[in-house]
Design a protein around this motif. Structure first.
Motif, short mmCIF file in Angstrom:
data_model
loop_
_atom_site.label_atom_id
_atom_site.label_comp_id
_atom_site.label_asym_id
_atom_site.label_seq_id
_atom_site.Cartn_x
_atom_site.Cartn_y
_atom_site.Cartn_z
N SER A 231 -17.78 11.94 29.23
CA SER A 231 -16.70 11.24 28.54
C SER A 231 -17.22 10.56 27.28
O SER A 231 -18.33 10.00 27.26
CB SER A 231 -16.08 10.20 29.47
N GLY A 232 -16.45 10.64 26.21
CA GLY A 232 -16.82 10.00 24.96
C GLY A 232 -16.02 8.74 24.73
O GLY A 232 -16.16 7.76 25.45
N ALA A 233 -15.15 8.77 23.71
CA ALA A 233 -14.28 7.64 23.41
C ALA A 233 -12.83 8.12 23.56
O ALA A 233 -12.17 8.46 22.57
CB ALA A 233 -14.54 7.13 22.00
N PRO A 234 -12.35 8.21 24.81
CA PRO A 234 -11.00 8.77 25.03
C PRO A 234 -9.93 7.94 24.35
O PRO A 234 -10.11 6.75 24.07
CB PRO A 234 -10.86 8.73 26.56
N GLU A 235 -8.81 8.60 24.08
CA GLU A 235 -7.68 7.96 23.41
C GLU A 235 -6.62 7.58 24.43
O GLU A 235 -6.56 8.14 25.53
CB GLU A 235 -7.11 8.91 22.36
N SER A 236 -5.79 6.65 24.06
CA SER A 236 -4.75 6.17 24.99
C SER A 236 -3.59 7.14 25.10
O SER A 236 -2.89 7.17 26.11
CB SER A 236 -4.24 4.80 24.54
N THR A 237 -3.36 7.96 24.06
CA THR A 237 -2.25 8.89 24.10
C THR A 237 -2.65 10.14 24.87
O THR A 237 -3.78 10.63 24.73
CB THR A 237 -1.83 9.30 22.67
N PRO A 238 -1.76 10.68 25.70
CA PRO A 238 -2.10 11.89 26.47
C PRO A 238 -2.09 13.12 25.58
O PRO A 238 -1.74 13.07 24.40
CB PRO A 238 -0.99 11.94 27.52
N GLY A 239 -2.48 14.25 26.16
CA GLY A 239 -2.43 15.52 25.45
C GLY A 239 -3.79 15.96 24.97
O GLY A 239 -4.83 15.52 25.44
N ASN A 240 -3.77 16.89 24.01
CA ASN A 240 -4.99 17.50 23.48
C ASN A 240 -5.22 17.11 22.03
O ASN A 240 -4.26 16.88 21.27
CB ASN A 240 -4.90 19.04 23.54
N GLY A 241 -6.49 17.04 21.64
CA GLY A 241 -6.88 16.94 20.24
C GLY A 241 -7.47 18.26 19.79
O GLY A 241 -7.88 19.09 20.60
N LEU A 242 -7.52 18.47 18.47
CA LEU A 242 -7.95 19.76 17.93
C LEU A 242 -8.67 19.55 16.61
O LEU A 242 -8.27 18.71 15.79
CB LEU A 242 -6.73 20.66 17.71
N ILE A 243 -9.72 20.31 16.41
CA ILE A 243 -10.40 20.35 15.12
C ILE A 243 -10.73 21.81 14.83
O ILE A 243 -11.11 22.55 15.73
CB ILE A 243 -11.66 19.46 15.14
N VAL A 244 -10.52 22.24 13.59
CA VAL A 244 -10.82 23.62 13.20
C VAL A 244 -11.87 23.62 12.12
O VAL A 244 -11.97 22.67 11.32
CB VAL A 244 -9.55 24.37 12.72
N THR A 245 -12.68 24.66 12.10
CA THR A 245 -13.74 24.77 11.11
C THR A 245 -14.02 26.23 10.81
O THR A 245 -13.70 27.11 11.61
CB THR A 245 -15.01 24.05 11.62
N GLU A 246 -14.59 26.49 9.66
CA GLU A 246 -14.94 27.85 9.25
C GLU A 246 -16.44 27.92 9.02
O GLU A 246 -17.02 27.08 8.32
CB GLU A 246 -14.20 28.23 7.97
N LEU A 247 -17.10 28.92 9.62
CA LEU A 247 -18.54 29.09 9.53
C LEU A 247 -18.86 30.54 9.15
O LEU A 247 -17.98 31.42 9.21
CB LEU A 247 -19.21 28.77 10.87
N ALA A 248 -20.09 30.77 8.81
CA ALA A 248 -20.55 32.14 8.62
C ALA A 248 -20.73 32.80 9.97
O ALA A 248 -21.13 32.15 10.95
CB ALA A 248 -21.87 32.16 7.85
N VAL A 249 -20.40 34.08 10.08
CA VAL A 249 -20.68 34.82 11.31
C VAL A 249 -22.19 34.87 11.49
O VAL A 249 -22.92 35.24 10.56
CB VAL A 249 -20.11 36.25 11.25
N PRO A 250 -22.72 34.48 12.65
CA PRO A 250 -24.18 34.43 12.81
C PRO A 250 -24.82 35.81 12.67
O PRO A 250 -24.29 36.80 13.16
CB PRO A 250 -24.37 33.84 14.20
N ARG A 251 -25.96 35.83 12.04
CA ARG A 251 -26.70 37.09 11.87
C ARG A 251 -27.46 37.42 13.14
O ARG A 251 -27.83 36.55 13.92
CB ARG A 251 -27.70 36.97 10.71
N ARG A 252 -27.69 38.71 13.32
CA ARG A 252 -28.51 39.19 14.45
C ARG A 252 -29.50 40.22 13.91
O ARG A 252 -29.14 41.02 13.05
CB ARG A 252 -27.64 39.88 15.52
N PRO A 253 -30.71 40.23 14.45
CA PRO A 253 -31.63 41.29 14.05
C PRO A 253 -31.09 42.65 14.47
O PRO A 253 -30.43 42.77 15.52
CB PRO A 253 -32.91 40.95 14.82
N GLN A 254 -31.33 43.65 13.66
CA GLN A 254 -30.87 45.00 13.99
C GLN A 254 -31.48 45.44 15.33
O GLN A 254 -32.68 45.28 15.56
CB GLN A 254 -31.25 45.97 12.89
N GLY A 255 -30.63 45.99 16.18
CA GLY A 255 -31.09 46.47 17.47
C GLY A 255 -31.30 45.38 18.50
O GLY A 255 -31.87 45.64 19.57
N SER A 256 -30.82 44.16 18.22
CA SER A 256 -31.00 43.07 19.18
C SER A 256 -30.18 43.35 20.43
O SER A 256 -29.10 43.96 20.37
CB SER A 256 -30.58 41.74 18.56
#
Length: 466
Positions: A231-256
């Motif tokens: 548990s972190g710092a819960p809020e008094s209001t019920p329901g869900n929170g949401l955060i969205v973010t955009e990242l680079a697709v992670p690289r993988r070595p060829q043949g991994s």
């Protein structure tokens, strides 16, 4: 599930036929038993387009797309308390307006996201889906400034108010009836009808077949209660929170030997383990639920809740960023074995619970009781990787192709945290969704930063083979 044809329409003015009824599948019934008003079971899909859409054309295209995928046009059929099944009632047309439009504003994206989480479309009206169109909005993406930070605009990072040219589609789905990939298929049909351009799904990536190992002696027992997200710092209001973010697709070595999905799984495990250490939680095995979807993506895609859930388990000693190569290979071994296993969507126990041998109301009471009792054994969190979006989602010359697509899955307690990922145009779109009774917005931002750090670490140390 299979696509079911609409009931025939009576154009003669004669008495209407009784609508076709379809029994609830196992997944739908279990979800229906466990509905909670405080934490609605919604799926949110957010699609960013570079240009504007015509209101009338979009409404007509989306409505026609619903007709072409008639399994979406359904509502819960009424029934007596002693009935042995819930049933879906298929309708020839929507019962209510499905598409709405929101003018641009400073808080338009933030408010639209909140609406996706706060209320599920009712099961009593067909279809259990709503499409909200936010006009004149910029594209939300990653950045150190916080959730929904627009890329390439000077917009407010929390609202996504943009340059006035773009459009954002918000699809809210009642997860008791449908899942995200099924409704994305409907949106692809709407895009093709609207723009007149081909939205045939791209072929899945070709991967060399790999032997599935029969077992993993080091896998922790599924009978041991897994770690909970601290548990972190819960809020008094019920329901869900949401955060969205955009990242680079992670690289993988060829043949991994591992996939991007395995990198996402490892990053999720490392994120939760780091968070729990920071909050003084005693190390316990992590168990991460992972949906597996084997459905085709063409126009004949079965519509409904079509994924099966598997659980990837890690011991505390295995979740070690200094041994990333080993963690990735172990993750790949376990995910391949789980994907190859022949297993009902929710396991054999759920199939037994939903057998129509007693009234459905009795089964509902038993299911809710078992869910509460099984709370300590519920998985730690959920990672849902949609993968590369297979459709162009091309709405024509003026509106253009989707340049960002976010999904988010429900995050009810006791699990309380879901990570949902999809890739579009070579970028990874990540949603973190949490129960407000467990975490607050600042907690979500910190978890996002940890996830980004560990996902990047899968490239660095994973490539070295350590």
């Amino acid at each position: 599930m299979t696509t079911v044809d609409h009931p025939a329409r009576d154009g003669t003015g004669g008495p209407a036929r009784r609508p076709v009824r379809v029994p609830f599948p196992v997944v739908d019934e279990v979800a229906r038993h466990c509905l909670q008003e405080a934490e609605p079971e919604t799926v949110h899909i957010e699609i960013h387009l570079p240009g504007p859409l015509d209101r009338d054309r979009l409404t007509a295209a989306f409505t026609e797309a619903l007709r072409r995928h008639p399994r979406v046009l359904m509502r819960e059929a009424p029934g007596r308390w002693y009935r042995r099944r819930y049933e879906w009632e298929l309708t020839p047309e929507p019962d209510t307006a499905v598409v709405s439009f929101t003018p641009p504003g400073r808080d338009s994206l933030r408010a639209a996201r909140a609406r996706c989480l706060e209320a599920a479309p009712p099961l009593s009206a067909s279809p259990p889906v709503r499409l909200e169109v936010v006009e004149g909005a910029g594209r939300a993406a990653n950045g150190g400034a916080g959730p929904g930070t627009p890329t390439g605009t000077s917009a407010d990072p929390a609202t996504g108010a943009g340059n006035g040219n773009g459009t954002v589609l918000f699809l809210t789905i009642n997860h008791t009836a449908l899942d995200g990939p099924a409704c994305l298929r409907v949106l692809a049909t709407a895009a093709e009808l609207y723009g007149g351009r081909d939205n045939t799904p791209a072929a899945p990536p070709v991967r060399s077949p790999e032997a599935v190992e029969p077992g993993d002696a080091g896998t922790p027992s599924v009978w041991a209660p897994p770690a909970r997200v601290a548990s972190g710092a819960p809020e008094s209001t019920p329901g869900n929170g949401l955060i969205v973010t955009e990242l680079a697709v992670p690289r993988r070595p060829q043949g991994s030997p591992y996939t991007v999905n395995d990198q996402l799984m490892a990053a999720t495990a490392l994120t939760v383990a780091h968070w729990n250490r920071e909050h003084g939680q005693r190390p316990r095995p992590l168990r991460i639920t992972m949906p597996v979807d084997d459905r085709p993506r063409g126009a004949d895609m079965p519509i409904g809740n079509g994924t099966r859930l598997v659980e990837v388990t890690f011991s505390p000693a295995e979740v070690d960023a200094s041994r990333m190569g080993e963690l990735l290979r172990r993750t790949a071994t376990r995910t391949r074995a789980l994907k190859a296993a022949d297993r009902p969507q929710l396991g054999h126990g759920a199939a037994l619970l939903t057998a129509p041998v007693v009234p459905v109301a009795w089964r509902a009471a038993v299911t809710r009781g078992l869910r509460r009792a099984a709370g300590p054994w519920t998985s730690t969190c959920l990672l849902s990787n949609i993968g590369r979006i297979p459709y162009a989602l091309d709405f024509g010359e003026e509106a253009g192709r989707a340049r960002a697509v976010w999904f988010s899955a429900p995050a009810r307690t006791p699990r309380g945290l879901t990570v949902t990922t999809a890739s579009t145009s070579g970028r990874l779109h990540v949603s973190l969704r949490w129960s407000r009774s467990l975490l607050g917005h600042g907690d979500g931002a910190h978890l996002r930063d940890l996830f980004e750090h560990y996902l990047h670490a899968t490239e660095e140390t994973g490539a070295s083979g350590r």
